[in-house]
Design an enzyme around this catalytic site. Sequence first.
Site, PDB file in Angstrom:
ATOM      1  N   CYS A 218      -8.713   0.843  -7.702  1.00 29.85           N
ATOM      2  CA  CYS A 218      -9.722   1.808  -7.274  1.00 29.85           C
ATOM      3  C   CYS A 218     -10.210   2.678  -8.442  1.00 29.85           C
ATOM      4  CB  CYS A 218      -9.163   2.638  -6.112  1.00 29.85           C
ATOM      5  SG  CYS A 218     -10.417   3.395  -5.075  1.00 29.85           S
ATOM      6  N   HIS A 219      -9.873   3.984  -8.446  1.00 27.53           N
ATOM      7  CA  HIS A 219     -10.272   4.876  -9.533  1.00 27.53           C
ATOM      8  C   HIS A 219      -9.277   4.868 -10.699  1.00 27.53           C
ATOM      9  CE1 HIS A 219     -12.827   6.459  -6.302  1.00 27.53           C
ATOM     10  NE2 HIS A 219     -13.565   7.012  -7.244  1.00 27.53           N
TER      11      HIS A 219
END
Length: 185
Positions: A112-113
Amino acid sequence: MADLNDKHVLILATDGFEESELFEPRQALLDAGVRVTLASIGTDPIQGVVNDSEKGRTIAPDLTLDQVDIDDYDALLLPGGVGNPDKMRLEETAVNIVEDFMDDGKTVAAICHAPWMLVEADVVDGRRVTGWPSVRTDLVNAGADVVDEEVVIDGNLITSRKPDDIPAFSKALLEKLREDVAEAV
């Protein structure tokens, strides 16, 4: 199937981690017999989030970043959430841990991030990766070949896009650990 009881995975996280991206891969590792250690900025419980909008579960770190000896670990897991990697990439020790794992050729898995940590550690130039859509420009600017796929494996680096990818992400990490066991025999 390779026995993973001798494998040890380090997780780096702090407040703002996406709950599912820490707890689900962690549980998959534990279920496979892998030893898992969570390191953070401090030792107070850290707060997860669900969809970056509501508070999730907390978890107490096992040790602080400065107590990490990468020689004790076979792989590094970096969960996402917006706040977590954004705070961690400001921690020089955390960035150095990512660099050291990559320099040693150890498996690094970021979802994800979390690829923000890879950008900060300057380890994605020329690598094929994925991540959350808002992180992709940062990855491109850091020299990565960015694709939109559920899970991307480039040598020792495993990346995924979002919570929906967790099953494939966890499976890829476990398979990489099993490959490492097979190669050591």
